[in-house]
Scaffold this motif. Structure first.
Motif, mmCIF file in Angstrom:
data_model
loop_
_atom_site.group_PDB
_atom_site.id
_atom_site.type_symbol
_atom_site.label_atom_id
_atom_site.label_comp_id
_atom_site.label_asym_id
_atom_site.label_seq_id
_atom_site.Cartn_x
_atom_site.Cartn_y
_atom_site.Cartn_z
ATOM 1 N N ALA A 157 -1.892 4.801 10.033
ATOM 2 C CA ALA A 157 -1.228 5.307 8.840
ATOM 3 C C ALA A 157 -0.053 4.417 8.440
ATOM 4 O O ALA A 157 0.163 4.155 7.245
ATOM 5 C CB ALA A 157 -0.756 6.735 9.067
ATOM 6 N N ALA A 158 0.722 3.966 9.416
ATOM 7 C CA ALA A 158 1.880 3.118 9.109
ATOM 8 C C ALA A 158 1.446 1.812 8.442
ATOM 9 O O ALA A 158 2.042 1.379 7.443
ATOM 10 C CB ALA A 158 2.656 2.820 10.391
ATOM 11 N N ILE A 159 0.403 1.187 8.965
ATOM 12 C CA ILE A 159 -0.094 -0.058 8.368
ATOM 13 C C ILE A 159 -0.615 0.198 6.956
ATOM 14 O O ILE A 159 -0.375 -0.584 6.023
ATOM 15 C CB ILE A 159 -1.192 -0.683 9.255
ATOM 16 N N ASN A 160 -1.305 1.331 6.778
ATOM 17 C CA ASN A 160 -1.844 1.662 5.465
ATOM 18 C C ASN A 160 -0.728 1.863 4.433
ATOM 19 O O ASN A 160 -0.815 1.387 3.297
ATOM 20 C CB ASN A 160 -2.696 2.930 5.565
ATOM 21 N N ILE A 161 0.321 2.567 4.835
ATOM 22 C CA ILE A 161 1.443 2.820 3.922
ATOM 23 C C ILE A 161 2.117 1.515 3.507
ATOM 24 O O ILE A 161 2.515 1.335 2.356
ATOM 25 C CB ILE A 161 2.460 3.766 4.596
ATOM 26 N N ILE A 162 2.242 0.589 4.455
ATOM 27 C CA ILE A 162 2.876 -0.708 4.152
ATOM 28 C C ILE A 162 2.001 -1.553 3.234
ATOM 29 O O ILE A 162 2.483 -2.163 2.274
ATOM 30 C CB ILE A 162 3.176 -1.469 5.464
ATOM 31 N N LEU A 163 0.688 -1.572 3.510
ATOM 32 C CA LEU A 163 -0.205 -2.461 2.764
ATOM 33 C C LEU A 163 -0.579 -1.942 1.379
ATOM 34 O O LEU A 163 -0.878 -2.729 0.479
ATOM 35 C CB LEU A 163 -1.480 -2.713 3.569
ATOM 36 N N ASP A 164 -0.590 -0.620 1.187
ATOM 37 C CA ASP A 164 -1.019 -0.052 -0.096
ATOM 38 C C ASP A 164 -0.271 -0.643 -1.298
ATOM 39 O O ASP A 164 -0.901 -1.181 -2.214
ATOM 40 C CB ASP A 164 -0.872 1.473 -0.082
ATOM 41 N N PRO A 165 1.054 -0.558 -1.360
ATOM 42 C CA PRO A 165 1.741 -1.104 -2.542
ATOM 43 C C PRO A 165 1.600 -2.621 -2.663
ATOM 44 O O PRO A 165 1.585 -3.156 -3.773
ATOM 45 C CB PRO A 165 3.206 -0.698 -2.321
ATOM 46 N N ILE A 166 1.484 -3.302 -1.503
ATOM 47 C CA ILE A 166 1.333 -4.761 -1.547
ATOM 48 C C ILE A 166 0.006 -5.131 -2.195
ATOM 49 O O ILE A 166 -0.053 -5.987 -3.092
ATOM 50 C CB ILE A 166 1.422 -5.359 -0.128
ATOM 51 N N PHE A 167 -1.077 -4.475 -1.764
ATOM 52 C CA PHE A 167 -2.402 -4.811 -2.284
ATOM 53 C C PHE A 167 -2.622 -4.282 -3.700
ATOM 54 O O PHE A 167 -3.207 -4.966 -4.548
ATOM 55 C CB PHE A 167 -3.485 -4.250 -1.351
ATOM 56 N N ILE A 168 -2.176 -3.035 -3.954
ATOM 57 C CA ILE A 168 -2.439 -2.415 -5.263
ATOM 58 C C ILE A 168 -1.602 -3.045 -6.361
ATOM 59 O O ILE A 168 -2.130 -3.423 -7.425
ATOM 60 C CB ILE A 168 -2.167 -0.898 -5.203
ATOM 61 N N PHE A 169 -0.292 -3.175 -6.106
ATOM 62 C CA PHE A 169 0.614 -3.650 -7.155
ATOM 63 C C PHE A 169 1.020 -5.110 -6.957
ATOM 64 O O PHE A 169 0.985 -5.895 -7.902
ATOM 65 C CB PHE A 169 1.865 -2.764 -7.210
#
Length: 467
Positions: free
Chosen positions: A179-191
């Protein structure tokens, strides 16, 4: 290697202390793990200009991800419950065979899903109700998830077995890492990288890969594990596979039924409310998941306790564990219900800033989740029967809401009440399912035995207050 003391404590330690030891890490882990999907939807719903359609596209994919999750439950819960029972019977080598065959099953199923899913992604999405406007978003989201199925099933499926190996904190860390990795990567990849909805999927797969590496390392290299994942135990044993499938069949059928329900509800929502109504249901499901996920954690923590003691023929301890988990579950759901009814705009506002979609979601959520305080009876009853290996009753209880009551409600009620009929279907199906489940489980336990088991309930409350 860990000693047998880890598992023998399940038969001697106090039920309250065991529930704290196993359930609190599982609840924390489940709540954190829930962020996989919820965080994705929060970011996706706020993508400039396309957030509404994008989150509707994700809503279309929900039945597919539910089926994949169901496969993870089929193998994962079937394996972990079998391991717990084997430990209770003092059969460590048997428990290790269950682990190896569970892992082999995950590999085989994941390859099939990855290939078939990507070859037929568009036809699959059409079957599940995607429109011309939402297919591009749904396909962009699902392609990476199909490829990463093996990471999903390893991280989610085998993680149940860590709890059965009496290491619930390690199980919690698995979910927290992902979950921690997902939270960090989401805004980086999406935006940041401007990958949009596909970026959310890639972030999820990468986070699941990290979590699956953690799980495999535990069963191959960690000194904390009582059982190990070995090539010899990965050799297919049809008897072992059959036992895994039979025990895991109830949660799998529940997830498949949930997928079918989503398809039927999406069609009703499209007919009576359009794309935005589907988006509203996706948000409602996400919000309810936030509050129900602790119940899954509580059930995961209670399962090895009940399974071990059932295998050891300590039936009073099995009943006590069930009743304690039911009491705690109901308390959590009552608090959740009050928050949803009193502050719905706060919850909905995380996922969307479209006023029209917000209005549809708030009015629908207040009705759809009316029976939330009661559903713990069904959820804990199903978990009880899974833990003790009573497959038929587990399946009947699991399917009461999703198949027996909710599908007919989705089909019939909208014909008379339109969009509101879709929302009414939730509480009506819940109430009927809870009634039937309650009759089955309390008849099994016995009223007199239930009262005897409750006499020490105050101790578990004291334990939780101390913590």
């Amino acid at each position: 290697m860990a000693t047998q003391q880890q598992t023998s404590d399940l038969g001697t330690d106090s039920i309250g202390r065991l529930l704290i030891k196993f359930s609190i890490p599982a609840i924390i882990g489940m709540v954190v793990n829930m962020l996989y999907n919820v965080v994705d939807r929060i970011y996706i719903g706020n993508i400039p200009d396309v957030g509404g359609l994008a989150i509707t596209g994700v809503g279309i994919t929900m039945p597919i991800t539910q089926i994949i999750t169901g496969i993870g439950m089929l193998i994962g819960i079937g394996t972990s419950a079998s391991i717990s029972i084997a430990f209770g019977q003092k059969k460590r080598k048997e428990a290790q065979k269950y682990l190896g065959n569970g892992f082999t099953s995950i590999i085989m199923v994941s390859i099939a899903i990855a290939l078939l899913g990507n070859w037929f992604v568009n036809p699959i999405l059409r079957v599940f109700g995607a429109s011309d406007a939402t297919v591009p978003y749904a396909a962009a989201y699902m392609r990476p998830l199909f490829i990463g199925t093996i990471c999903n099933l390893c991280a989610f499926g085998l993680n149940h077995s860590i709890s059965s190996d009496s290491n619930p904190k390690v199980s919690m860390y698995t979910m927290m890492i992902g979950a921690a990795i997902n939270i960090i990567l989401d805004p980086i990849f999406i935006f940041g990288l401007r990958m949009g909805i596909a970026g959310a999927a890639y972030a999820t797969v990468i986070s699941q890969f990290a979590a699956s590496c953690w799980v495999i390392n535990y069963f191959t290299r960690s000194k904390k594990s009582t059982i190990k994942l070995t090539l010899a135990d990965m050799k297919i044993d049809l008897r072992i596979i059959k036992n895994i499938v039979m025990i895991g069949l109830a949660p799998f059928c529940m997830q498949v039924a949930s997928s079918i329900v989503t398809v039927i509800s999406n069609r009703a929502l499209m007919t009576h409310g359009g794309d935005l109504a589907i988006g509203a249901m996706a948000i409602i499901t996400s919000i309810s998941t936030i509050f129900i996920m602790p119940i899954f954690g509580l059930n995961q923590g209670a399962q090895p306790i009940m399974g071990y003691n059932f295998g050891a023929k300590q039936y009073t301890r099995v009943r006590q564990t069930y009743l304690y988990s039911l009491a705690i579950c109901t308390a959590i759901l009552v608090v959740s219900f009050l928050f949803i009814q009193l502050f719905p705009h706060i919850a909905v506002g995380m996922f969307n800033n479209d006023p029209e979609l917000t209005d549809i979601t708030v009015s629908g959520m207040r009705i759809f989740l009316l029976s939330m305080p009661l559903i713990g009876i069904q959820m804990t009853a199903s978990n009880y029967y899974q833990a003790v290996g009573k497959v038929k009753k587990a399946m009947i209880i699991s399917l009461t809401r999703q198949v027996i009551f909710l599908i007919p409600s989705f089909i019939i009620l909208p014909k008379f009440f339109g969009l509101k009929g879709v929302w009414y279907a939730g509480p009506i199906a819940d109430l009927l399912a809870v009634t039937l489940s309650g009759i089955i489980i309390f008849k099994e336990i016995g009223y007199d035995k239930m009262i005897a088991s409750i006499t020490i309930k105050k101790r578990v409350v004291d334990h939780y207050e101390t913590v």
